[in-house]
Design a protein around this motif. Structure first.
Motif, mmCIF file in Angstrom:
data_model
loop_
_atom_site.group_PDB
_atom_site.id
_atom_site.type_symbol
_atom_site.label_atom_id
_atom_site.label_comp_id
_atom_site.label_asym_id
_atom_site.label_seq_id
_atom_site.Cartn_x
_atom_site.Cartn_y
_atom_site.Cartn_z
ATOM 1 N N VAL A 27 -21.825 2.616 9.493
ATOM 2 C CA VAL A 27 -23.008 3.167 10.149
ATOM 3 C C VAL A 27 -22.714 3.262 11.639
ATOM 4 O O VAL A 27 -22.289 2.283 12.266
ATOM 5 C CB VAL A 27 -24.255 2.286 9.917
ATOM 6 N N PHE A 55 -22.347 7.226 8.149
ATOM 7 C CA PHE A 55 -23.667 7.740 8.499
ATOM 8 C C PHE A 55 -23.888 7.571 10.002
ATOM 9 O O PHE A 55 -23.708 6.467 10.533
ATOM 10 C CB PHE A 55 -24.768 7.006 7.735
ATOM 11 N N ALA A 86 -31.019 5.237 7.799
ATOM 12 C CA ALA A 86 -29.666 4.907 8.274
ATOM 13 C C ALA A 86 -29.268 3.474 7.955
ATOM 14 O O ALA A 86 -28.081 3.137 7.941
ATOM 15 C CB ALA A 86 -29.576 5.155 9.780
ATOM 16 N N ILE A 130 -27.620 11.771 10.292
ATOM 17 C CA ILE A 130 -29.019 11.622 9.895
ATOM 18 C C ILE A 130 -29.861 11.987 11.110
ATOM 19 O O ILE A 130 -29.859 11.273 12.118
ATOM 20 C CB ILE A 130 -29.325 10.189 9.430
ATOM 21 N N TYR A 175 -18.135 6.539 3.007
ATOM 22 C CA TYR A 175 -19.247 7.223 3.663
ATOM 23 C C TYR A 175 -19.374 6.737 5.099
ATOM 24 O O TYR A 175 -19.213 5.541 5.383
ATOM 25 C CB TYR A 175 -20.579 6.940 2.952
ATOM 26 N N PHE A 222 -22.113 11.964 7.275
ATOM 27 C CA PHE A 222 -23.474 12.501 7.384
ATOM 28 C C PHE A 222 -24.063 12.184 8.751
ATOM 29 O O PHE A 222 -23.988 11.036 9.211
ATOM 30 C CB PHE A 222 -24.391 11.882 6.328
ATOM 31 N N ASP A 255 -26.610 7.668 12.918
ATOM 32 C CA ASP A 255 -28.042 7.670 13.217
ATOM 33 C C ASP A 255 -28.246 8.317 14.580
ATOM 34 O O ASP A 255 -27.871 7.747 15.612
ATOM 35 C CB ASP A 255 -28.579 6.236 13.217
#
Length: 266
Positions: A36, A123, A20, A7, A121, A5, A125
């Motif tokens: 992240v 993510f 995030a 964000i 996952y 993803f 930012d």
């Protein structure tokens, strides 16, 4: 399977970095392995995860300029529980350097390919602007998660963001999809909030997450301690809201019932 993803929202101050940090921490509480990627030169996600951005030896800058492999720069955050690819002000230089590099839009995508199989996952930012860093995030991602406030100017910004995403889909990443809209700093007592929320649901339908993130003091305080809200005050409304959001994401993305999180908040 890894779910990646980006964000993003070109408007700042919408809870992008808060999401995030707190959404990944909530997914970790649900036994998911999460990475992240801080792609914002301000390094707020790095600091908010308990990592001093001024002391990191290798960062996402080194990764996307091919000075090191991704695995060499990734750090584990003991308190939050996820892994982090940190950022600092060095990343500002990357915005200029990327312009002259080959495959400049896909640098992050290729770097993450080496390690993405290790995570459920990822993510990313993004910075609050459409620049080459954001383009790299959108090229690497499969879905875009858009945090936004329910206010008038947010709708204007959202229209511009949708145009940007459409362009990226055509030119850079045809796999990219809208992964959902997350309503942040939500105050149901405000009539404008309810009006904008209704407009979002009418226009985007199921793309709007049912979960909402309220204005919450604990959410605002937690980053100064280098902690997600779940570790700072697990009974706070902010922490519980992100747990609910994580559960909804698991159901939506994985197509399965989310694990019971009552033991986490209780």
């Amino acid at each position: 399977m890894t779910h990646i993803f980006a964000i993003t929202n070109q408007k700042g101050g919408v809870g992008k970095t808060t999401t995030a940090i707190n959404l990944p921490a909530s997914l970790v509480a649900m036994k998911r392995k999460v990475l992240v990627v801080d792609l914002d030169p301000q390094g707020n996600a790095t600091m908010g995860s308990g990592i001093n951005k001024n002391e990191v030896e290798r960062s996402v800058y080194d990764v996307i300029t091919h000075q090191c492999h991704c695995a060499e720069a990734v750090q584990h955050t003991p308190e939050a529980g996820y892994d982090l690819l940190p950022a600092n002000s060095d990343l500002t230089a990357a915005e200029v350097e990327l312009m002259s590099l080959k495959m400049k839009e896909h640098r992050l995508q290729y770097a993450l390919a080496e390690i993405k199989h290790e995570y459920d996952y990822i993510f990313i930012d993004c910075p609050p602007a459409l620049n080459m860093l954001t383009v790299n995030a959108l090229a690497a991602a499969e879905q875009v998660l858009i945090p936004m406030q329910c206010e008038y100017y947010a709708l204007e910004g959202l229209a511009a963001l949708m145009d940007t995403i459409g362009h990226i889909q055509k030119v850079v990443n045809p796999r990219l999809e809208i992964g959902g809209l997350l309503r942040t700093m939500y105050d149901p007592r405000n009539s404008l909030t309810n009006d904008v929320s209704d407009q979002l649901k009418a226009h985007f339908g199921d793309a709007v997450y049912s979960s909402v993130i309220p204005r919450n003091v604990r959410l605002a305080e937690a980053p100064s301690y280098g902690l997600p809200a779940l570790q700072y005050d697990k009974s706070s409304k902010g922490a519980m809201a992100y747990l609910a959001m994580a559960g909804e994401m698991v159901r939506r993305v994985e197509g399965i019932k989310a694990p019971d999180t009552a033991h986490i908040t209780g």
